[in-house]
Design an enzyme around this catalytic site. Structure first.
Site, PDB file in Angstrom:
ATOM      1  N   TYR A   2     121.538 103.151 119.710  1.00  0.00           N
ATOM      2  CA  TYR A   2     122.397 102.042 120.151  1.00  0.00           C
ATOM      3  C   TYR A   2     122.469 102.002 121.665  1.00  0.00           C
ATOM      4  O   TYR A   2     122.551 103.053 122.304  1.00  0.00           O
ATOM      5  CB  TYR A   2     123.819 102.176 119.568  1.00  0.00           C
ATOM      6  CG  TYR A   2     124.118 101.000 118.669  1.00  0.00           C
ATOM      7  CD1 TYR A   2     124.361  99.752 119.215  1.00  0.00           C
ATOM      8  CD2 TYR A   2     124.085 101.118 117.284  1.00  0.00           C
ATOM      9  CE1 TYR A   2     124.575  98.655 118.398  1.00  0.00           C
ATOM     10  CE2 TYR A   2     124.299 100.035 116.464  1.00  0.00           C
ATOM     11  CZ  TYR A   2     124.544  98.797 117.031  1.00  0.00           C
ATOM     12  OH  TYR A   2     124.743  97.715 116.231  1.00  0.00           O
TER      13      TYR A   2
ATOM     14  N   GLU B 154     124.214  99.029 123.672  1.00  0.00           N
ATOM     15  CA  GLU B 154     124.823  97.784 124.175  1.00  0.00           C
ATOM     16  C   GLU B 154     125.098  97.881 125.676  1.00  0.00           C
ATOM     17  O   GLU B 154     125.429  98.955 126.173  1.00  0.00           O
ATOM     18  CB  GLU B 154     126.129  97.508 123.427  1.00  0.00           C
ATOM     19  CG  GLU B 154     125.876  96.869 122.084  1.00  0.00           C
ATOM     20  CD  GLU B 154     127.145  96.663 121.285  1.00  0.00           C
ATOM     21  OE1 GLU B 154     128.225  96.556 121.877  1.00  0.00           O
ATOM     22  OE2 GLU B 154     127.031  96.617 120.047  1.00  0.00           O
TER      23      GLU B 154
ATOM     24  N   THR C 143     109.320  83.437 123.456  1.00  0.00           N
ATOM     25  CA  THR C 143     109.143  84.508 122.476  1.00  0.00           C
ATOM     26  C   THR C 143     108.048  85.406 123.042  1.00  0.00           C
ATOM     27  O   THR C 143     107.303  85.014 123.943  1.00  0.00           O
ATOM     28  CB  THR C 143     108.694  83.977 121.111  1.00  0.00           C
ATOM     29  OG1 THR C 143     107.510  83.196 121.287  1.00  0.00           O
ATOM     30  CG2 THR C 143     109.760  83.133 120.452  1.00  0.00           C
TER      31      THR C 143
ATOM     32  N   LYS D 181     103.921  85.196 120.215  1.00  0.00           N
ATOM     33  CA  LYS D 181     102.953  84.135 119.887  1.00  0.00           C
ATOM     34  C   LYS D 181     101.720  84.335 120.764  1.00  0.00           C
ATOM     35  O   LYS D 181     101.064  85.366 120.649  1.00  0.00           O
ATOM     36  CB  LYS D 181     103.605  82.771 120.063  1.00  0.00           C
ATOM     37  CG  LYS D 181     104.891  82.612 119.222  1.00  0.00           C
ATOM     38  CD  LYS D 181     105.425  81.212 119.311  1.00  0.00           C
ATOM     39  CE  LYS D 181     106.895  81.106 119.092  1.00  0.00           C
ATOM     40  NZ  LYS D 181     107.394  80.926 117.786  1.00  0.00           N
TER      41      LYS D 181
ATOM     42  N   ARG E 162     107.524  90.913 117.841  1.00  0.00           N
ATOM     43  CA  ARG E 162     108.443  89.788 117.612  1.00  0.00           C
ATOM     44  C   ARG E 162     109.644  89.967 118.518  1.00  0.00           C
ATOM     45  O   ARG E 162     110.280  91.022 118.501  1.00  0.00           O
ATOM     46  CB  ARG E 162     108.938  89.804 116.163  1.00  0.00           C
ATOM     47  CG  ARG E 162     107.895  89.543 115.150  1.00  0.00           C
ATOM     48  CD  ARG E 162     108.540  89.100 113.873  1.00  0.00           C
ATOM     49  NE  ARG E 162     108.835  87.689 113.966  1.00  0.00           N
ATOM     50  CZ  ARG E 162     107.956  86.738 113.697  1.00  0.00           C
ATOM     51  NH1 ARG E 162     106.753  87.034 113.306  1.00  0.00           N
ATOM     52  NH2 ARG E 162     108.286  85.472 113.811  1.00  0.00           N
TER      53      ARG E 162
END
Ligand code: PLP
Length: 451
Positions: free
Chosen positions: A51, A53, A257, A260, A266
């Site tokens: 984690y 954040e 993104t 692509k 992703r």
């Protein structure tokens, strides 16, 4: 796979089957690619368990030093690659990147004491009246983006998406005769509507966009100019799109993104100048929860790959291949939206074959050719059945197929569409299964030379 198989064999089987499908069918979905083994491995590891954040050096959790390293590397590579002052690499996807950008622009532009308080550091000071004021003020903001049937994206203010509920949206389309963006019409729409945000970028427009002109239009009405380069980021990275066609020097904020044409994992990313950097970095917790450190590690690897000289060659081959595919289809009589392409994608208007997009998509799939149906401008069949087939070359170019193979691919596509007839509904079609098998075999033979 054996480790997975010991726990849930059906997942191992599905992964194996997916690999086989991706190896043996002609992957022509314009938004897909094949990430490198280095990128895939950077994504599948222990970073997934952490984690983190917050932002680099300012985390809400302890022990984030290794996450800081990969996040900083990914941001550094992105800035160098695209010539951007600031890069935020946490968004989990394109839609998240757009939400981060929208909130950053709102926070920057909307003159609202309530909104200023709602920034994370003062959120506890908000009164009930502030909240009501905030909703009222934000609900009145305007966005001008490209219409869906002209190739725009759902996240640019369309109703099924949260952006359509956040903003009062209008769209600009394309010229009905040419299929091209008419910049005078965009300017006219901007003058009438006075948007806070002008969005450029697309999922299914087969041409370049002049971002210099779009910025001038935005400036003329005081709008913030945002470009979503999700589809063509690889062409910007590879310096195929430069000058007026490179969005980074012209836009206030750019989203993308990473999976692509950029050929990464992703995910999403936001690029901007120093003015918006602080707001963009508040993406977590405004829009995002904990970042995905394993994906940020993979972004760093993929962006490092995109900085190598051979990526520029790859990007140029994507465009050469798309042009060869378009030429091959046109020569065989296909009808293409805008009559061709200048980027990585081609949009076939399959009404020329007497089919809906849905029928064409399924007939091609039966024949080992994976594409997606897509609306064409003023589509008579709507967004579900559609009248178009969108095809793109980033994935096949990664495998090494060149312009000669694109002509063979055009032949296979044309053969299937030409031999398919419409059935009793917009989804039903008739295609001789023997022909579908023959084409599937030809497609896999073609790919066998490019393992
Ligand atoms: N923006 C554009 C222009 C896209 O084409 C897409 C996806 O197709 C997105 C945003 C959304 O990306 P994601 O699927 O990663 O949320």
């Amino acid at each position: 796979l054996e480790v997975i198989r010991a726990v849930e064999p059906r997942v191992a089987d599905a992964i194996g089957a997916e690999l086989a499908d991706q190896r043996e069918s002609l992957k022509l979905i314009a938004s897909e690619n094949y990430a490198s083994p280095a990128t895939l491995l950077a994504m599948g590891n222990w970073f997934s368990d952490k984690y983190a954040e917050g932002t680099i050096g300012r985390r809400f959790y302890a022990g984030c030093q290794n996450v800081d390293t990969v996040e900083a590397l990914a941001a550094e590579h992105a800035k160098e690659l695209f010539g951007a002052a600031h890069a935020y690499v946490q968004p989990h996807s394109g839609i998240d990147a757009n939400l981060v950008a929208f909130w950053a622009i709102l926070a920057d532009r909307v003159e609202s004491p309530a909104l200023k308080k709602a920034q994370v550091r003062q959120v506890n000071d908000l009164t009930e009246a502030d909240w009501f004021a905030l909703r009222r003020e934000l609900g009145n903001q305007r966005m001008l983006g490209m219409s869906l049937d002209a190739g725009g994206h759902l996240t640019h203010g369309f109703r099924p998406n949260i952006s359509g509920k956040m903003f009062d949206q209008r769209s600009y389309g394309t010229d009905p005769a040419t299929g091209l963006i008419d910049y005078d019409k965009v300017a006219e729409a901007a003058r009438e509507f006075k948007p806070l945000i002008l969005v450029a970028g697309y999922s299914a427009y087969p041409r370049k966009v002049n971002f210099r002109i779009m910025r001038e239009i935005a400036d003329s009405v005081g709008a913030t100019f945002m470009v979503d380069m999700a589809h063509f980021a690889g062409l910007v990275a590879g310096k195929v799109f430069t000058g007026d066609f490179d969005p980074v020097p012209h836009a206030h904020i750019v989203t993308t993104t990473t999976h692509k044409s950029l050929r990464g994992p992703r995910g999403g990313m936001v690029l901007c100048g120093p003015e918006l950097a602080d707001q963009v970095d508040r993406g977590c917790p405004m829009v995002l929860g904990g970042p995905l450190p394993h994906v940020m590690a993979a972004k760093a690897v993929a962006l490092a790959e995109a900085r190598r000289p051979d990526f520029a060659d790859y990007a140029q081959r994507i465009v050469d291949n798309a042009q060869a595919l378009a030429d091959g289809l046109l020569r065989r009589g296909a009808k293409l939206v805008t009559g061709g392409t200048e980027n990585h994608l081609v949009l076939i208007d399959v009404t020329g074959y007497g089919l809906t997009g849905r029928q064409a998509e399924q007939a091609l799939l039966d024949s080992g050719i994976v594409t997606n149906r897509n609306a064409v401008p003023q589509d008579p069949n709507g967004a579900w059945y559609t009248s178009g087939i969108r095809i793109g070359t980033p994935a096949l170019t990664t495998r090494g197929l060149g312009t000669a193979e694109m002509d063979q691919t055009a032949e296979l596509i044309h053969t299937v569409l030409n031999q398919t007839t419409s059935g009793e509904s917009k989804a039903k079609y008739v295609l001789d299964p023997a022909l579908a098998d023959t084409v599937s075999k030809q497609a896999s033979d073609l790919l066998a030379g490019f393992p």
